[in-house]
Motif scaffolding. Structure first.
Motif: not given
Length: 339
Positions: A87-88, A93-96, A114-117
């Protein structure tokens, strides 16, 4: 210093991997006699259902994705829908979290999330060997290594399947608190501490079934003689088996040769002595079986990237409970994959 750990629970989360961080970090608190880690399970909408293949059940948690915003470490377990885009809100949240310097650790196929970020682009990473080719196909900017237990880039970590999550969490405890608390934690959860990141995964191969506990007495015997120059013949003789059989059993049960396992055990002993004693390097080299300071320095630098003297100085400077790389920071811009 309390390290806040957020465990991401997406729908279909694998129950074992969801509970692994709590088991290891909670046990580390007990072993250290102090609350070094604060654990929280964070789920979108504050609830999730576990993977249907592993006995599904529903979990409710006080923390949604906002719980990740305060975490020092975010653990990303595997979930059944890992091949679908996250989900976006999860990606954001992970990128931030990464942008403010949090440590992100993916377990098994959690590497896909994690790779999707995009955070792993330009880095080396691992995942369960069955899905390594798929991860590499979907994310060509990631150098996927299917033959190791985990890869540590400081603020970005990935690990292989299921049990490698235990290895990864123990590795983080050793990084955060030192060798002695990590060893105490490993003993309490009946887990060997010697499985380093570069050790091979248990990739499917035609091998005869073995008793999982068969080598434990031999390993204990070897650990009691780390100060001695043990040979394969001596080890095999004590076990009353041939050298060929010894090598086969060690590879089947640990993924390493007897001498690789012995070197790893000596490295753990050296780290422990450097952290907890003021022994001169010459005496420390004798007690760990390296024989000479030069040999100790060679192996120690090769395995840790720093000298015994520098390691001891850095540990004394930061003290137990502080990360070896200091305060949280933003991961460097993606470059060519490196260890």
């Amino acid at each position: 210093m309390t390290i806040k750990v957020a465990v991401l629970a997406l729908d279909g989360v694998v129950p074992f991997e969801l509970s692994t961080p709590g088991q290891v970090f909670g046990t580390a608190n007990e072993a250290a006699g102090a609350p070094h880690y604060e654990l929280r399970v964070c789920a979108p909408g504050r609830s999730a259902t576990t993977s249907p293949e592993h006995g599904p059940f529903r979990i409710d948690t006080p923390y949604g994705l906002e719980g990740i915003a305060e975490a020092d470490t975010v653990v990303i377990p595997a979930h059944a829908g890992f091949l679908a885009p996250p989900p976006p809100a999860v990606i954001e949240a992970l990128q931030q979290a990464a942008a403010r310097g949090a440590r992100l650790a993916a377990v098994c196929v959690g590497a896909f999330t994690l790779a999707a970020t995009g955070l792993l682009d330009g880095y080396r990473a691992t995942t369960h060997w069955q899905y390594a080719d798929e991860l590499a196909r979907r994310h060509p900017r990631i150098t996927v290594d299917p033959a190791v237990l985990f890869v540590d880039h400081g603020r970005l970590l990935t690990s292989a399947g299921v049990a490698a999550g235990l290895d990864l969490c123990l590795h983080l405890v050793r990084h955060d608190l030192g060798a002695a608390p990590a060893a105490a934690t490993a003993r309490r959860i009946v887990m060997p501490l010697q499985r380093d990141g570069g050790q091979a995964q248990y990739i499917e191969r035609p091998t005869a079934p073995t008793d999982p506990g068969a080598l434990q007495p031999l390993m204990q015997w070897m650990e009691g003689r780390l100060d001695r120059p043990l040979t394969l013949a001596e080890i095999a003789g004590h076990a009353k088996i041939s050298v060929r059989t010894l090598n086969r059993r060690f590879r089947a049960q640990t993924g390493a040769t007897p001498l690789q396992w012995l070197l790893s055990a000596r490295m753990d002993r050296a780290r422990l002595l450097l952290e907890t004693t003021d022994l001169p390097i010459t005496l420390l080299a004798d007690r760990t079986g390296f024989g000479s300071p030069a040999t100790l320095r060679h192996h120690f630098t090769r395995h840790t990237g720093t000298s015994p003297h520098a390691y001891r100085a850095a540990f004394r400077q930061r003290g137990p409970g502080e990360g070896a790389d200091g305060p949280a920071r933003v991961p460097p811009a993606p470059q060519a994959a490196a260890d």
